[in-house]
Scaffold this active site. Structure first.
Site, short mmCIF file in Angstrom:
data_model
loop_
_atom_site.label_atom_id
_atom_site.label_comp_id
_atom_site.label_asym_id
_atom_site.label_seq_id
_atom_site.Cartn_x
_atom_site.Cartn_y
_atom_site.Cartn_z
N LYS A 115 27.81 48.18 29.89
CA LYS A 115 28.05 49.03 30.93
C LYS A 115 27.73 48.51 32.53
CE LYS A 115 26.44 52.35 27.65
NZ LYS A 115 25.35 53.08 27.01
N GLN A 122 19.11 54.38 28.13
CA GLN A 122 19.68 53.73 26.83
C GLN A 122 18.84 54.19 25.74
OE1 GLN A 122 22.63 52.24 26.68
NE2 GLN A 122 22.34 52.39 24.47
N ASP A 175 24.91 60.94 31.16
CA ASP A 175 25.37 60.90 29.97
C ASP A 175 25.54 62.56 29.32
OD1 ASP A 175 25.19 58.72 28.25
OD2 ASP A 175 23.14 58.64 28.26
#
Ligand code: NDP
Length: 314
Positions: free
Chosen positions: A59, A103, A126
């Site tokens: 990422k 995460q 997200d």
């Protein structure tokens, strides 16, 4: 899209679509930077999962490639829920950070849902925050979860018809199955959602013109689950680590055997390779849904930047 053998499904190439999306995002970033704005992404990695470290590295690398500012924060694995809430509060207040990604999985002592809910909905790249889920459900502009949004991009850019089609989503997780169902419904598909208590899953799946498999079980969706000609999207990612499974899933496949010999494993999705003999179109694993997830994270970061700083979204 390739279709070398008429008996084999058309391959929906996630890598190609992800490359296309990333090029568009890079162009938007460069336009914003010419106006003195640089989108910024903060990735918080508190767990010690080896796979999480690889995901975070990818990422951060993708952000750099596209000109997005990125920052990796690594609080110690012993951090408490309160400690992580402080980290999130600080990121929420920073003007140079447009997107915050926590995460998962977080360490066991941390209340993950409380932490995810603390992320400002405007920076929730997200798309997991209840405000964004509500906006998705009401078809209002917001940030939507990366994996299902990437699948919608793949379908639309590949010319797969969605409106009026029977879509079946196998799996009802908050990050894949449920938002996938909502996005398909918003695109006018007739949607059925299945889970571990669904009776005769194969029969329900066989009704699908469009089948999305997100159950996390290696090769579970076999050709008996698929209507001839259906489009099949394979979200699952599992590792084949025994020779027995290699033979079961990939008999006579030299490429897979070589990979297994070199690395001791090969990847498989939820969809059994024999589905390619009946489906009309299918995503491969690897190279299908996976690359789209990161591309959409980048796209969401730029979208968050534009929405938060009052720029029009193209
Ligand atoms: P979860 O484990 O959170 O959810 C799995 C879902 O599948 C649940 O709803 C569960 O039902 C259902 N399920 C499990 N077994 C069966 C069964 N035998 N029959 C019917 N339904 C079943 O997984 P995720 O949604 O997080 O992920 C699914 C897969 O996708 C995983 O392999 C994951 O690694 C992969 N993934 C890939 C991504 C990518 O970028 N390619 C991104 C995210 C995930 P119930 O609710 O009843 O328990």
């Amino acid at each position: 899209m390739n279709r070398p053998n008429p008996m084999q499904a058309q391959i929906l190439d996630g890598n190609a679509v992800a490359t296309e999306i990333k090029a568009e995002v890079a162009a938007q970033v460069s336009e914003l930077r010419s106006q003195g704005l640089r989108p910024g992404l903060a990735v918080v990695l508190a767990g010690t999962h080896a796979a999480s470290e690889i995901y975070v590295r990818n990422k951060v690398r993708s952000s750099e490639q596209l000109g997005i500012y990125s920052e990796k924060l690594t609080p110690p694995p012993s951090i408490t829920t309160a400690g992580l809430l402080e980290v999130i509060a600080e990121l929420n207040s920073r003007n140079d950070i447009d997107g915050i990604l926590v995460q998962l999985p977080l360490p066991p002592q941390v209340d993950s849902k409380e932490v995810l809910m603390a992320v400002s909905p405007q920076k929730d790249v997200d798309g997991f925050h209840p405000v964004n889920i509500g906006l998705l459900s009401m078809q209002r502009p917001g940030l939507t979860p990366c994996t299902p949004t990437g699948i919608m991009e793949l379908l639309q850019r590949s010319g797969v018809e969605i409106a009026g089609q029977n879509a079946v989503v196998a799996g009802r997780s908050d990050i894949v199955g449920k938002p996938m169902a909502m996005l398909l419904l918003n695109a006018n598909a007739t949607v059925t959602v299945c889970h571990s208590k669904t009776r005769d899953l194969a029969a329900v799946c066989r009704e699908a013109d469009l089948l999305v498999a997100a159950v996390g079980r290696a090769g579970m969706i076999t050709r008996e689950f698929v209507k001839p000609g259906a489009t099949v999207i394979d979200v699952g990612i599992s590792r084949v680590t025994t020779r027995q499974d290699l033979e079961r899933f990939f008999p006579g496949n030299e490429k897979r055997a070589r990979e297994f010999a070199e690395r001791g494993a090969t990847l498989i999705g939820d969809v059994h390779p024999n589905v390619a003999e009946v489906a009309g179109a299918i995503t491969p694993v690897p190279g299908g849904v996976g690359p789209l997830t990161i591309a959409m994270l980048m796209a969401n970061t730029v979208k968050a930047c534009r929405m938060r700083r009052g720029r029009r979204t193209p």
